[in-house]
Structure formats: structure tokens, C-alpha cells
Design an enzyme around this catalytic site. Structure first.
Site, short mmCIF file in Angstrom:
data_model
loop_
_atom_site.label_atom_id
_atom_site.label_comp_id
_atom_site.label_asym_id
_atom_site.label_seq_id
_atom_site.Cartn_x
_atom_site.Cartn_y
_atom_site.Cartn_z
N GLU A 44 -7.90 5.17 -10.36
CA GLU A 44 -6.90 5.71 -11.27
C GLU A 44 -7.09 5.06 -12.65
O GLU A 44 -7.46 3.89 -12.76
CB GLU A 44 -5.50 5.38 -10.72
CG GLU A 44 -4.36 5.97 -11.53
CD GLU A 44 -3.01 5.58 -10.96
OE1 GLU A 44 -2.05 6.35 -11.14
OE2 GLU A 44 -2.91 4.49 -10.35
N LYS A 116 -0.88 13.95 -9.25
CA LYS A 116 -0.14 12.93 -8.51
C LYS A 116 1.28 13.39 -8.22
O LYS A 116 2.02 13.78 -9.12
CB LYS A 116 -0.13 11.63 -9.34
CG LYS A 116 0.50 10.43 -8.67
CD LYS A 116 0.37 9.22 -9.58
CE LYS A 116 0.90 7.95 -8.94
NZ LYS A 116 0.77 6.80 -9.86
N CYS A 157 -2.98 6.79 -5.94
CA CYS A 157 -2.23 5.53 -5.99
C CYS A 157 -0.92 5.53 -5.20
O CYS A 157 -0.93 5.42 -3.98
CB CYS A 157 -2.00 5.15 -7.45
SG CYS A 157 -1.59 3.39 -7.69
#
Length: 281
Positions: A44, A116, A157
Site C-alpha cells: 500500500e 479499499k 491493508c
């Protein structure tokens, strides 16, 4: 599809300099190619790590903009697939971006993208306060993509903490390899990074490729590091010598191992929907 295919997970310390980060990524791509890897996964914020939260808004751009075009060229010239996790894609307005995981093939074409889903709005115990939703739009789509490395499940993440997403990727989207580019904080990484990654591998019987940011990006930000590759039995099969250095972890995806683990412990057949249990109450 070959029974064994080599992949790599990068570890780096991105800063607020697009050119410097691209130079690091180019070096890591050469290293991965030399190691025989056909897929290289970056963490990321690979292209840009702002000095403070929200700085990425200043450089956010569309996926056909000049920054992503350079990475597409890197994939093509290196003849390697790239997983680019956490790219600051321009959002629907001037005050928001999308934290986008982009998959590029070895011809330099964008094959898939995932925005995300779970945004990092937390007060880290013993650490800083983060409010990703202040400048980021959450994605809504679960994304899996076919590749020479199996069917890839894309995440970013903080998504790692939400097992339902990974269950969906395995049992409804047929994922075989889960990609987890990340920039975990030092505090949360030390406590949870490895155990969460191994849990996701074990409970889905998938390979997990976790590329991590590492070390101090600025006075304000520090990432835990510890890039690794995990097999469907939960064994770590690729890892850097230390959790902070810039480099790559390399391992082979073995499709026969996926089949073996899933046939010997057929959780896909044993799995019951939640409604089954609630209806018995």
C-alpha cells in the site's frame, strides 16, 4: 497453467516523492525478475506516502494518468505482472480519493482494480489517531481476477481485519491466492500482522501474499514491515531476513498443494451458512 509459479512480495519505505519511489520500485522489479518471479506485489502507498494523512489528495490522479502509465510501462518492459496496492486514485470530488489496488499484466495492461473497502478510522492504543474516511471513499465491490498465478483475490491493508471479505473471495469468487498490500502501523503490526495473515490463509485454504511498508517514512509515520508469503496450510514460505529492509520475499505457488489441502480438509463442503444456525434457535 504450470503447477509451480514463482511470485514475490516487495518491502519498501515509501516517502512523499513520486520519482524516488518509482526508482525503488524499478530496482525491486529487476530483483524480482532476476529471482525468476512472474508476479511482484508492492505494498500500500507504494507510489507515494504523504508526510501526514491526506497529503495524497494533492497527487491523486486517474488510472490513465502519468504515474500509473509509468508503472504499466515498468510491467511491460520488465515482462512481469505487478500488484500495485493502495494507489491514490482520484475520487468523485476534489476532497476525496480512492485507495485502489491495481493489477497489471506483463504486457502493461490494467487487468483489474479493487478499491479499499474498510477505512482505517482508529485511535491506535499507544499510537496515533487515523481518520482515513476524511479523505477516502470506500469501495463496495469484491474483486477476484484470473491470472497465470491462479485466481487472485484483491484486498488492501485494513481489509485484513474483516474475515467476511476473505470468506467471500474464497467461497463465492473461487480465489486461490489472496493479495494483501499494506502499511500497518508499528503498534498494530507487532500485535496482529502475522497472526491475521496466517489466519486468513488457514481459514480460506489460499496462498497469501502480503507486501508491506516498513520503517520511518517521516517524523509522523512509521510502518511495521515484515512482508511475507504464506501457503494454504498457514506456513510462512517466503520472508525477508528482517522486517525493515527494502527487498523482496520470494516463493512458489504450488497449485497441487492448494488441491491437496482442500481435498484433505474439505471445509467448502462442511461450511454452513449463518442462517442455518439462526434457524435452529
Amino acid at each position: 497453467m504450470a503447477n509451480l509459479v514463482r511470485v514475490a512480495a516487495a518491502q519498501m519505505t515509501s516517502i512523499n516523492d513520486l520519482s524516488a519511489n518509482f526508482s525503488t520500485c524499478s530496482h525491486l522489479a529487476k530483483e524480482a525478475v532476476s529471482a525468476g518471479a512472474k508476479l511482484l506485489c508492492f505494498p500500500e502507498n507504494f507510489s507515494y506516502m504523504g508526510y501526514k494523512s491526506g497529503d495524497s489528495l494533492k497527487i491523486a490522479e486517474s488510472l490513465d494518468g502519468p504515474v500509473m502509465t509509468k508503472y504499466c510501462s515498468l510491467a511491460r518492459e520488465s515482462n512481469i505482472w505487478l500488484s500495485l496496492g493502495g494507489f491514490p486514485e482520484k475520487g468523485s470530488d476534489d476532497v476525496h480519493l480512492c485507495n485502489t489496488h491495481v493489477l497489471i499484466d506483463d504486457a502493461g495492461n490494467i487487468r483489474s482494480k479493487f478499491r479499499k473497502m474498510h477505512l482505517f478510522d482508529v485511535d491506535v492504543p499507544g499510537g496515533a489517531v487515523y481518520k482515513e474516511s476524511c479523505f477516502t471513499e470506500a469501495g463496495n465491490d469484491i474483486v477476484a481476477a484470473d491470472s497465470p498465478f491462479g485466481r487472485l483475490g484483491l484486498t488492501v491493508c485494513y481489509d485484513l481485519r474483516f474475515p467476511d471479505l476473505y470468506q467471500q473471495l474464497r467461497f463465492h469468487h473461487d480465489a486461490q491466492v489472496l493479495l494483501v498490500p499494506a502499511a500497518f502501523t508499528k503498534v498494530t503490526g507487532q500485535a496482529h500482522w502475522e497472526v491475521l495473515l496466517r489466519a486468513r490463509a488457514i481459514e480460506t485454504q489460499c496462498y497469501v501474499i502480503a507486501a508491506a511498508q516498513a520503517g520511518k517514512h517521516s517524523d509522523e509515520r512509521e510502518s511495521y514491515g515484515d512482508s511475507m508469503i504464506i501457503d494454504p496450510w498457514g506456513t510462512i514460505i517466503g520472508r525477508l531476513p528482517d522486517r525493515l529492509s527494502t527487498g523482496i520475499a520470494v516463493a512458489d505457488i504450488d497449485f497441487s498443494l492448494i488441491d491437496s489441502v482442500r481435498s484433505k480438509m474439505p471445509i467448502a463442503q462442511h461450511r454452513k451458512p449463518i442462517e442455518f444456525w439462526t434457524s435452529k434457535q
